[in-house]
Design a protein around this motif. Sequence first.
Motif, PDB file in Angstrom:
ATOM      1  N   LEU B 159       0.642  -1.277  -0.015  1.00  8.76           N
ATOM      2  CA  LEU B 159       0.071   0.029  -0.130  1.00  8.76           C
ATOM      3  C   LEU B 159       0.915   1.343   0.038  1.00  8.76           C
ATOM      4  CD1 LEU B 159      -2.761  -0.931   2.626  1.00  8.76           C
ATOM      5  CD2 LEU B 159      -3.038  -0.601  -0.136  1.00  8.76           C
ATOM      6  N   ASN B 160       1.955   1.076   0.582  1.00  8.76           N
ATOM      7  CA  ASN B 160       2.993   2.348   0.781  1.00  8.76           C
ATOM      8  C   ASN B 160       3.566   2.488  -0.514  1.00  8.76           C
ATOM      9  OD1 ASN B 160       5.660   3.495   1.587  1.00  8.76           O
ATOM     10  ND2 ASN B 160       4.330   4.282   2.839  1.00  8.76           N
ATOM     11  N   HIS B 161       4.032   1.346  -1.112  1.00 11.42           N
ATOM     12  CA  HIS B 161       4.796   1.519  -2.559  1.00 11.42           C
ATOM     13  C   HIS B 161       3.694   2.017  -3.351  1.00 11.42           C
ATOM     14  CE1 HIS B 161       7.847   0.270  -5.330  1.00 11.42           C
ATOM     15  NE2 HIS B 161       6.706  -0.198  -6.152  1.00 11.42           N
ATOM     16  N   HIS B 162       2.641   1.458  -3.443  1.00 11.51           N
ATOM     17  CA  HIS B 162       1.731   2.056  -4.828  1.00 11.51           C
ATOM     18  C   HIS B 162       0.861   3.197  -4.242  1.00 11.51           C
ATOM     19  CE1 HIS B 162       2.723  -1.644  -7.027  1.00 11.51           C
ATOM     20  NE2 HIS B 162       2.286  -2.345  -5.936  1.00 11.51           N
ATOM     21  N   PHE B 163       0.510   3.642  -3.194  1.00 13.08           N
ATOM     22  CA  PHE B 163      -0.455   4.554  -3.054  1.00 13.08           C
ATOM     23  C   PHE B 163       0.289   5.398  -1.853  1.00 13.08           C
ATOM     24  CE2 PHE B 163      -3.102   0.751  -3.690  1.00 13.08           C
ATOM     25  CZ  PHE B 163      -3.426   1.096  -5.321  1.00 13.08           C
ATOM     26  N   GLY B 164       1.478   5.357  -1.270  1.00 17.87           N
ATOM     27  CA  GLY B 164       1.841   6.255  -0.465  1.00 17.87           C
ATOM     28  C   GLY B 164       1.148   6.162   1.013  1.00 17.87           C
ATOM     29  N   ILE B 165       0.502   5.029   1.250  1.00 13.88           N
ATOM     30  CA  ILE B 165      -0.159   5.239   2.373  1.00 13.88           C
ATOM     31  C   ILE B 165       0.769   5.185   3.752  1.00 13.88           C
ATOM     32  CG2 ILE B 165      -1.851   3.576   3.960  1.00 13.88           C
ATOM     33  CD1 ILE B 165      -3.545   3.540   1.407  1.00 13.88           C
ATOM     34  N   GLY B 166       0.474   5.993   4.806  1.00 20.53           N
ATOM     35  CA  GLY B 166       1.402   5.739   5.872  1.00 20.53           C
ATOM     36  C   GLY B 166       1.012   4.733   6.986  1.00 20.53           C
ATOM     37  N   PHE B 167       1.895   4.766   7.876  1.00 18.59           N
ATOM     38  CA  PHE B 167       1.896   3.509   8.938  1.00 18.59           C
ATOM     39  C   PHE B 167       0.454   3.638   9.723  1.00 18.59           C
ATOM     40  CE2 PHE B 167       2.316   2.444  13.247  1.00 18.59           C
ATOM     41  CZ  PHE B 167       2.842   0.824  13.346  1.00 18.59           C
ATOM     42  N   TRP B 168       0.030   4.748  10.309  1.00 14.84           N
ATOM     43  CA  TRP B 168      -1.000   4.662  11.064  1.00 14.84           C
ATOM     44  C   TRP B 168      -2.310   4.549  10.295  1.00 14.84           C
ATOM     45  CZ3 TRP B 168      -0.600   4.120  15.677  1.00 14.84           C
ATOM     46  CH2 TRP B 168       0.647   4.597  16.661  1.00 14.84           C
ATOM     47  N   THR B 169      -2.594   4.603   9.067  1.00 16.79           N
ATOM     48  CA  THR B 169      -3.613   4.100   8.020  1.00 16.79           C
ATOM     49  C   THR B 169      -3.602   2.605   7.660  1.00 16.79           C
ATOM     50  OG1 THR B 169      -3.034   6.341   6.886  1.00 16.79           O
ATOM     51  CG2 THR B 169      -5.024   5.018   6.219  1.00 16.79           C
ATOM     52  N   ILE B 228      10.739   0.845   3.185  1.00 10.58           N
ATOM     53  CA  ILE B 228       9.525   1.071   3.738  1.00 10.58           C
ATOM     54  C   ILE B 228       9.620   1.952   4.930  1.00 10.58           C
ATOM     55  CG2 ILE B 228       7.513  -0.243   4.979  1.00 10.58           C
ATOM     56  CD1 ILE B 228       8.659  -2.809   3.934  1.00 10.58           C
ATOM     57  N   PRO B 229       8.680   3.145   4.956  1.00 10.69           N
ATOM     58  CA  PRO B 229       8.815   4.198   5.874  1.00 10.69           C
ATOM     59  C   PRO B 229       8.502   3.542   7.220  1.00 10.69           C
ATOM     60  CG  PRO B 229       7.000   4.485   4.446  1.00 10.69           C
ATOM     61  CD  PRO B 229       7.722   3.437   3.869  1.00 10.69           C
ATOM     62  N   ARG B 230       9.326   4.339   8.174  1.00 11.19           N
ATOM     63  CA  ARG B 230       8.854   4.120   9.698  1.00 11.19           C
ATOM     64  C   ARG B 230       7.818   4.751  10.015  1.00 11.19           C
ATOM     65  NH1 ARG B 230      14.731   4.128   9.933  1.00 11.19           N
ATOM     66  NH2 ARG B 230      15.383   2.071  10.284  1.00 11.19           N
ATOM     67  N   PRO B 231       7.162   4.588  11.082  1.00  7.06           N
ATOM     68  CA  PRO B 231       5.867   5.341  11.413  1.00  7.06           C
ATOM     69  C   PRO B 231       6.219   6.764  11.927  1.00  7.06           C
ATOM     70  CG  PRO B 231       6.627   3.733  13.197  1.00  7.06           C
ATOM     71  CD  PRO B 231       7.412   3.351  12.060  1.00  7.06           C
ATOM     72  N   GLY B 232       5.181   7.517  11.528  1.00  9.82           N
ATOM     73  CA  GLY B 232       5.215   9.167  11.755  1.00  9.82           C
ATOM     74  C   GLY B 232       5.004   9.470  12.937  1.00  9.82           C
ATOM     75  N   PHE B 233       5.196  10.682  13.530  1.00  8.54           N
ATOM     76  CA  PHE B 233       4.439  11.284  14.690  1.00  8.54           C
ATOM     77  C   PHE B 233       3.861  12.769  14.535  1.00  8.54           C
ATOM     78  CE2 PHE B 233       4.969  12.907  19.219  1.00  8.54           C
ATOM     79  CZ  PHE B 233       3.710  12.150  19.584  1.00  8.54           C
ATOM     80  N   PHE B 234       3.022  12.833  13.890  1.00  8.16           N
ATOM     81  CA  PHE B 234       2.310  14.257  13.591  1.00  8.16           C
ATOM     82  C   PHE B 234       3.475  14.862  12.641  1.00  8.16           C
ATOM     83  CE2 PHE B 234       0.240  13.144  17.557  1.00  8.16           C
ATOM     84  CZ  PHE B 234      -0.959  13.045  17.194  1.00  8.16           C
ATOM     85  N   HIS B 241      17.784   7.437  16.442  1.00 10.42           N
ATOM     86  CA  HIS B 241      17.763   6.942  17.857  1.00 10.42           C
ATOM     87  C   HIS B 241      16.228   7.245  18.505  1.00 10.42           C
ATOM     88  CE1 HIS B 241      18.300   6.629  22.328  1.00 10.42           C
ATOM     89  NE2 HIS B 241      19.369   6.050  21.909  1.00 10.42           N
ATOM     90  N   GLN B 242      15.773   8.567  17.995  1.00 14.88           N
ATOM     91  CA  GLN B 242      14.442   8.786  18.383  1.00 14.88           C
ATOM     92  C   GLN B 242      13.199   7.872  17.833  1.00 14.88           C
ATOM     93  OE1 GLN B 242      14.933  12.796  17.225  1.00 14.88           O
ATOM     94  NE2 GLN B 242      14.904  13.660  19.255  1.00 14.88           N
ATOM     95  N   VAL B 243      13.574   7.461  16.460  1.00 11.77           N
ATOM     96  CA  VAL B 243      12.474   6.744  15.672  1.00 11.77           C
ATOM     97  C   VAL B 243      12.184   5.366  16.657  1.00 11.77           C
ATOM     98  CG1 VAL B 243      12.234   5.280  13.689  1.00 11.77           C
ATOM     99  CG2 VAL B 243      12.579   7.613  13.528  1.00 11.77           C
ATOM    100  N   HIS B 244      13.443   4.906  16.706  1.00  2.00           N
ATOM    101  CA  HIS B 244      13.668   3.571  17.542  1.00  2.00           C
ATOM    102  C   HIS B 244      12.922   3.532  18.816  1.00  2.00           C
ATOM    103  CE1 HIS B 244      15.324   0.998  14.436  1.00  2.00           C
ATOM    104  NE2 HIS B 244      16.211   1.906  14.249  1.00  2.00           N
ATOM    105  N   THR B 245      13.270   4.637  19.482  1.00  6.44           N
ATOM    106  CA  THR B 245      12.619   4.677  20.878  1.00  6.44           C
ATOM    107  C   THR B 245      11.194   4.786  20.778  1.00  6.44           C
ATOM    108  OG1 THR B 245      14.509   6.180  21.260  1.00  6.44           O
ATOM    109  CG2 THR B 245      12.805   5.911  23.299  1.00  6.44           C
ATOM    110  N   VAL B 311       2.542  -5.397  10.431  1.00 10.18           N
ATOM    111  CA  VAL B 311       2.849  -3.938  10.014  1.00 10.18           C
ATOM    112  C   VAL B 311       3.816  -3.461  10.718  1.00 10.18           C
ATOM    113  CG1 VAL B 311       1.512  -1.699   9.855  1.00 10.18           C
ATOM    114  CG2 VAL B 311       0.313  -3.917   9.455  1.00 10.18           C
ATOM    115  N   VAL B 312       3.857  -3.818  12.034  1.00 10.25           N
ATOM    116  CA  VAL B 312       4.983  -3.113  12.776  1.00 10.25           C
ATOM    117  C   VAL B 312       6.218  -3.681  12.602  1.00 10.25           C
ATOM    118  CG1 VAL B 312       5.672  -2.659  15.069  1.00 10.25           C
ATOM    119  CG2 VAL B 312       3.376  -2.421  14.633  1.00 10.25           C
ATOM    120  N   PHE B 313       6.549  -5.025  12.098  1.00  9.77           N
ATOM    121  CA  PHE B 313       7.654  -5.503  11.624  1.00  9.77           C
ATOM    122  C   PHE B 313       8.131  -4.884  10.533  1.00  9.77           C
ATOM    123  CE2 PHE B 313       9.469  -8.945   9.024  1.00  9.77           C
ATOM    124  CZ  PHE B 313      10.531  -9.097   9.756  1.00  9.77           C
ATOM    125  N   ALA B 314       7.473  -4.679   9.495  1.00 14.31           N
ATOM    126  CA  ALA B 314       7.644  -3.966   8.071  1.00 14.31           C
ATOM    127  C   ALA B 314       8.188  -2.430   8.485  1.00 14.31           C
ATOM    128  CB  ALA B 314       6.450  -3.882   7.195  1.00 14.31           C
TER     129      ALA B 314
END
Lengths: 302, 408
Positions: B159-169, B228-234, B241-245, B311-314
């Motif tokens: 979904l991310n590759h084709h439509f650019g859908i983010g983690f939370w969706t 695959i992008p990591r989850p975003g925060f607003f 380091h912050q992303v992994h935390t 999803v979280v693993f990816a």
Amino acid sequence: MDFEYFFELFLGGLTRGSIYALLALGYTMVYGIIQLINFAHGEIYMIGAFTALIVAGVLTLMGWNQVAILVIASIAAVVYSSAYGFTAEKIAYKPLRNAPRLSALISAIGVSLFLQNYVLLAQTSDFLPFPNLIPEFEFLKPVEHIVRSSEIVIYLTTAIVMVALTILIKFTRIGKAMRATAQDQQMAMLVGVDVDRVISVTFIIGSATAALGGVLIASHIGQINFYIGFIAGIKAFVAAVLGGIGSMPGAVLGSLVLGWTESFFTGYISSDYEDVFAFIFLVLILIFRPSGILGRKDTDKV
Amino acid sequence: MFNVKELKKSILVSLWFMFLTFPIMVIKVNTIYKTIEWRWSRMAWVGVGSFFLSFVWRALLRKKEMGMKQAEEGQEQKVPLTQKLIHDKRFSRPALVIICAFALIYPLVFSLYQVNIMTTALIYVVVGLGLNIVVGLAGLLDLGYVAFYAVGAYSYALLNHHFGIGFWTALPIGAAMAALFGIVLGFPVLRLRGDYLAIVTLGFGEIIRLVLENWNEFSFGPSGIANIPRPGFFGIQMNLHQVHTYIYYLMIGMTVFTIFVVRRLQDSRIGRAWMALREDEVACQAMGIDKTKTKLSAFALGATWAGMGGVVFAAKTTFINPASFTIWESIIILCIVVLGGMGSIVGVICGALILILLPEYLRAFSEYRMLMFGAVLIFMMVFRPGGIISDVRKVYQFKGLNETTKDQ
């Protein structure tokens, strides 16, 4: 339609089917007697192939002749596979005889995982070249491109094993005891059958036929590694279920049907999805005819 | 205990194992260089090891038999210490507080590497709790569970590759997709008995993996999907380091949520229906429980957690390929549930932490990991089928009657 190609696929399917049959017989015998899917059966076959490889390797370096090597390697494979089957039963299945079925199945998965990694660690994870132990027959020279002598040996061995097992089950004392145990374990005990011994013998016979399959297929294909048992075991299970698990002629019939369908499918349609096909086959059989081609229907009891 | 008879038995066992392991352990043939390596010292190890282990094995078997005899004679069974501790509020409350505090300050105290390992372990906790619904509560042995994990991971990646859908969706979509797969795959196999079900689910798991591997146009084949992008925060930019935390805290939140939901499910009407189905299918139907609906709901709900875990693993690894979703992954998750204790939440959490963290810290023994897993499965089934922290059956008491009835 190219007839020669068809014939080639037909013989290829027969070879596959014969090997599956050697494995499926063990599955079906064990299932018939203690209703356990012996998940580690494929690993026993792999151990047979490895033992044969090691023994053959040592003897080749000592300069023995080919027929002697073939005989000794096969005997070693049969002896060791039987010993492993026997030990696995004593350790992992016997204490669970009265436990729920799923416990025994999980334990069998454990045995499978353990044996695979044991061979991986003690030997190697690479594919090892397996010497062609079966001599080329002179009289097959003209048709060599269609059927190899190893294939002839595979057909013959499967046929002999099948006949021998049928005689064993139908006409000998231990065969009678096996049939009695399969029908009703407690009743068999009451009439004086040593159930523990019968189960051990079943495991030994099943492992021995699997070992023969291992030696034959390894020298036919020419390479082995620690993982060959898993997929072969699953396919033999599919074959056993297809024929009707618990039934010996069913196991052979199911193996041949699976071997031919696989061979024609990969030959005429696509070879990418060969394994997918076997699994889809399994799912379809279990959904539409769970008792298999020759199996009995059994009903649930409370 | 150490009399001559026992000694003889152990010597026999040790000789048998020396014979058994002789060709595979001792001889190593190199067919290319035509050399044979003889490793006799290994044989001695096998002999000594099996000699001592056989004592332990027989002692444990005796102990188990004694326990069974006691149960038959109707003696009061001891409540295991772990259970006592869990149910004793004086102990469990402070323990819970300490665990929560530890979980919260963990990334501040430990390095990035440690946080990463812990996140992986937490993913396994969530996925293990999901499988626990299927195996532990409903008693359906699912050997293809990793397929749902793959469905979750691939839904996000594609979904991310084709439509650019983010983690939370993608998180709810992945969960829903996995649940849908659970229903679709669960439907045809409902009629099957326990052991057949296990093999068919194994087949489904392999089918999905092989399709992902071969259908290049759809899933990019064995080379997998990268970046695959990591989850975003607003939309806030974060360094590595912050992303992994952040992912760590996200997993903590998800674990708490999972525990909450599974606990509520266990005591709900449907949870009790699952357990009844596990105990006796025919009797359960006679009591008016819809077998199809109950089994399907177990499959679907179990798959949902696997999908979310996927999803979280990816998002965590930013790269997935079919090799991450083999049958052995399913078996590791099954190991977690079996080792921890089928049906017990605390057990599954402990199982996941032990099985995932221990091999990470015992790097020297990491090759023996799968060997140990195999041994653990056999050992647990033979001696402690209930797992480390077994699920205690609820005991219902009729007040006012002299007799107490016990749930067997």
